[in-house]
Design a protein around this motif. Sequence first.
Motif, PDB file in Angstrom:
ATOM      1  N   ASP A  92       0.812  -1.214   0.000  1.00  0.00           N
ATOM      2  CA  ASP A  92       0.000   0.000   0.000  1.00  0.00           C
ATOM      3  C   ASP A  92       0.847   1.266   0.000  1.00  0.00           C
ATOM      4  O   ASP A  92       0.368   2.345  -0.368  1.00  0.00           O
ATOM      5  N   ASP A  93       2.113   1.165   0.437  1.00  0.00           N
ATOM      6  CA  ASP A  93       2.993   2.331   0.487  1.00  0.00           C
ATOM      7  C   ASP A  93       3.610   2.656  -0.864  1.00  0.00           C
ATOM      8  O   ASP A  93       4.107   3.768  -1.070  1.00  0.00           O
ATOM      9  N   LEU A  94       3.645   1.701  -1.761  1.00  0.00           N
ATOM     10  CA  LEU A  94       4.454   1.831  -2.964  1.00  0.00           C
ATOM     11  C   LEU A  94       3.863   2.827  -3.960  1.00  0.00           C
ATOM     12  O   LEU A  94       2.674   2.765  -4.284  1.00  0.00           O
ATOM     13  N   ARG A  95       4.736   3.705  -4.459  1.00  0.00           N
ATOM     14  CA  ARG A  95       4.309   4.688  -5.454  1.00  0.00           C
ATOM     15  C   ARG A  95       5.220   4.715  -6.671  1.00  0.00           C
ATOM     16  O   ARG A  95       4.913   5.397  -7.656  1.00  0.00           O
ATOM     17  N   ALA A  96       6.352   4.002  -6.605  1.00  0.00           N
ATOM     18  CA  ALA A  96       7.308   4.081  -7.705  1.00  0.00           C
ATOM     19  C   ALA A  96       8.088   2.785  -7.845  1.00  0.00           C
ATOM     20  O   ALA A  96       8.189   1.992  -6.905  1.00  0.00           O
ATOM     21  N   VAL A  97       8.646   2.593  -9.038  1.00  0.00           N
ATOM     22  CA  VAL A  97       9.548   1.472  -9.296  1.00  0.00           C
ATOM     23  C   VAL A  97      10.873   2.035  -9.780  1.00  0.00           C
ATOM     24  O   VAL A  97      10.911   2.884 -10.677  1.00  0.00           O
ATOM     25  N   LEU A  98      11.950   1.570  -9.177  1.00  0.00           N
ATOM     26  CA  LEU A  98      13.307   1.908  -9.594  1.00  0.00           C
ATOM     27  C   LEU A  98      13.876   0.688 -10.303  1.00  0.00           C
ATOM     28  O   LEU A  98      14.025  -0.372  -9.698  1.00  0.00           O
ATOM     29  N   PHE A  99      14.161   0.828 -11.576  1.00  0.00           N
ATOM     30  CA  PHE A  99      14.603  -0.297 -12.395  1.00  0.00           C
ATOM     31  C   PHE A  99      16.111  -0.263 -12.635  1.00  0.00           C
ATOM     32  O   PHE A  99      16.668   0.789 -12.996  1.00  0.00           O
ATOM     33  N   ASP A 100      16.767  -1.403 -12.491  1.00  0.00           N
ATOM     34  CA  ASP A 100      18.056  -1.591 -13.137  1.00  0.00           C
ATOM     35  C   ASP A 100      17.776  -1.615 -14.641  1.00  0.00           C
ATOM     36  O   ASP A 100      16.635  -1.805 -15.075  1.00  0.00           O
ATOM     37  N   SER A 101      18.811  -1.447 -15.444  1.00  0.00           N
ATOM     38  CA  SER A 101      18.604  -1.417 -16.895  1.00  0.00           C
ATOM     39  C   SER A 101      19.037  -2.725 -17.562  1.00  0.00           C
ATOM     40  O   SER A 101      18.209  -3.498 -18.042  1.00  0.00           O
ATOM     41  N   GLY A 102      20.343  -2.976 -17.607  1.00  0.00           N
ATOM     42  CA  GLY A 102      20.838  -4.176 -18.276  1.00  0.00           C
ATOM     43  C   GLY A 102      20.408  -5.445 -17.571  1.00  0.00           C
ATOM     44  O   GLY A 102      20.603  -5.591 -16.365  1.00  0.00           O
ATOM     45  N   GLY A 103      19.799  -6.361 -18.317  1.00  0.00           N
ATOM     46  CA  GLY A 103      19.305  -7.601 -17.739  1.00  0.00           C
ATOM     47  C   GLY A 103      17.904  -7.496 -17.194  1.00  0.00           C
ATOM     48  O   GLY A 103      17.289  -8.504 -16.843  1.00  0.00           O
ATOM     49  N   ALA A 158      10.783   3.829   1.386  1.00  0.00           N
ATOM     50  CA  ALA A 158       9.682   2.889   1.605  1.00  0.00           C
ATOM     51  C   ALA A 158       8.583   3.012   0.562  1.00  0.00           C
ATOM     52  O   ALA A 158       7.740   2.124   0.446  1.00  0.00           O
ATOM     53  N   GLN A 159       8.598   4.076  -0.210  1.00  0.00           N
ATOM     54  CA  GLN A 159       7.591   4.261  -1.253  1.00  0.00           C
ATOM     55  C   GLN A 159       8.060   3.747  -2.612  1.00  0.00           C
ATOM     56  O   GLN A 159       7.329   3.842  -3.587  1.00  0.00           O
ATOM     57  N   CYS A 160       9.275   3.181  -2.647  1.00  0.00           N
ATOM     58  CA  CYS A 160       9.870   2.757  -3.919  1.00  0.00           C
ATOM     59  C   CYS A 160      10.200   1.268  -3.905  1.00  0.00           C
ATOM     60  O   CYS A 160      10.716   0.732  -2.917  1.00  0.00           O
ATOM     61  N   LEU A 161       9.925   0.624  -5.022  1.00  0.00           N
ATOM     62  CA  LEU A 161      10.276  -0.780  -5.226  1.00  0.00           C
ATOM     63  C   LEU A 161      11.466  -0.839  -6.177  1.00  0.00           C
ATOM     64  O   LEU A 161      11.411  -0.289  -7.281  1.00  0.00           O
ATOM     65  N   PHE A 162      12.546  -1.496  -5.762  1.00  0.00           N
ATOM     66  CA  PHE A 162      13.742  -1.616  -6.590  1.00  0.00           C
ATOM     67  C   PHE A 162      13.768  -2.990  -7.237  1.00  0.00           C
ATOM     68  O   PHE A 162      13.571  -4.014  -6.577  1.00  0.00           O
ATOM     69  N   VAL A 163      14.052  -3.023  -8.545  1.00  0.00           N
ATOM     70  CA  VAL A 163      14.076  -4.267  -9.319  1.00  0.00           C
ATOM     71  C   VAL A 163      15.439  -4.407  -9.989  1.00  0.00           C
ATOM     72  O   VAL A 163      15.882  -3.503 -10.700  1.00  0.00           O
ATOM     73  N   ASP A 164      16.090  -5.544  -9.781  1.00  0.00           N
ATOM     74  CA  ASP A 164      17.410  -5.786 -10.363  1.00  0.00           C
ATOM     75  C   ASP A 164      17.540  -7.280 -10.621  1.00  0.00           C
ATOM     76  O   ASP A 164      16.886  -8.092  -9.959  1.00  0.00           O
ATOM     77  N   ASP A 165      18.385  -7.640 -11.593  1.00  0.00           N
ATOM     78  CA  ASP A 165      18.617  -9.060 -11.842  1.00  0.00           C
ATOM     79  C   ASP A 165      19.732  -9.620 -10.953  1.00  0.00           C
ATOM     80  O   ASP A 165      20.039 -10.806 -11.039  1.00  0.00           O
ATOM     81  N   ASP A 166      20.327  -8.788 -10.100  1.00  0.00           N
ATOM     82  CA  ASP A 166      21.324  -9.237  -9.129  1.00  0.00           C
ATOM     83  C   ASP A 166      20.687  -9.251  -7.742  1.00  0.00           C
ATOM     84  O   ASP A 166      20.436  -8.179  -7.166  1.00  0.00           O
ATOM     85  N   PRO A 167      20.421 -10.422  -7.176  1.00  0.00           N
ATOM     86  CA  PRO A 167      19.751 -10.484  -5.873  1.00  0.00           C
ATOM     87  C   PRO A 167      20.507  -9.754  -4.771  1.00  0.00           C
ATOM     88  O   PRO A 167      19.887  -9.202  -3.853  1.00  0.00           O
TER      89      PRO A 167
END
Length: 228
Positions: free
Chosen positions: A9-20, A179-188
Motif C-alpha cells: 500500500d505504500d508503494l508509489r514508484a519502481v526503480l529499475f536496473d537497466s541491463g538484464g 519505503a515508497q519505492c520498489l527496486f528491481v534488479d537481476d542481481d539479488p
Amino acid sequence: MTTAPASPDDLRAVLFDSGGVLMQPIGGRWNPRADFEQSVLAHAPSVTPEQFAAAITAGDRFFAASPSTPDYNDYHRVMLRHLGVDPTSQLLTDLRREVPPARYLETYPDVEQTLGELSRRGVRMAVVSDAWPNLPDLHAGLGIDRFFEAYAISAVLGCNKPDPRMYHHASTSLGLAPAQCLFVDDDPDLVAAAIRLGYAGRALCRDSTTTVSDVPSITTLTELLDLF
C-alpha cells in the motif's frame, strides 16, 4: 541503518536496473560494443580473434577494478594497448561513433507493455544502473525513455551499486521516501542491499530454474502489476 520494509500500500514508484532487466545486447555481449572488432580492424587489420579475446578480458579486469563505470576512452585505451594498437583520437572517436541503439540492443518482450501499464496506473519510474552517461539516449533509441522521470547512473554519480547514493539519488529525485519505492534488479545481492536501506525489492530471475532464497523474486516484469 535498516528501515522497516515497505508494504504494497505504500508503494508509489519502481526503480529499475537497466541491463538484464529492461534491455539486453543483441548477440549477448555488453562490453565492448558489438562493433568493437570491426572498428579496430579498420585501423589494424592484422589483429586476430585470439588477440581480441585477450584484450576484452583485460578490459573486463579494468571494469572490475574501477570504483564506478569508467570513462569510455579509458576503457578502450586499455584494450587497444593490450592489442598493441595505437589509441589515436580517430580510432577512439570511431569506437564511440553514434550507432542506432536498436542495432545492438533490444528490450525484453515484457518491458514496454509493463512500463506502459504502470504509467497508466500512475506509478512513477526511475532507473538505477551501473552504466555510462548515455544510458538515457540508449533508452530513447529503444523507445522507453519516456517512462522514466530520473536516472541514477554510476558514471555520473561516481559510484556503483550497492552504494546507497545510487538508490537514494533516484528516490530523492522523485521526491519519495525509500519505503515508497520498489527496486528491481537481476542481481539479488543488489536487491538485498536496497531492502536493507528501506526500499521494497524484487530480484528478477528470468530463468525460472534459478532460485533466490534471500529476497523476494519475480520471473517476469508483468508480475510487478500485482503490486500496484
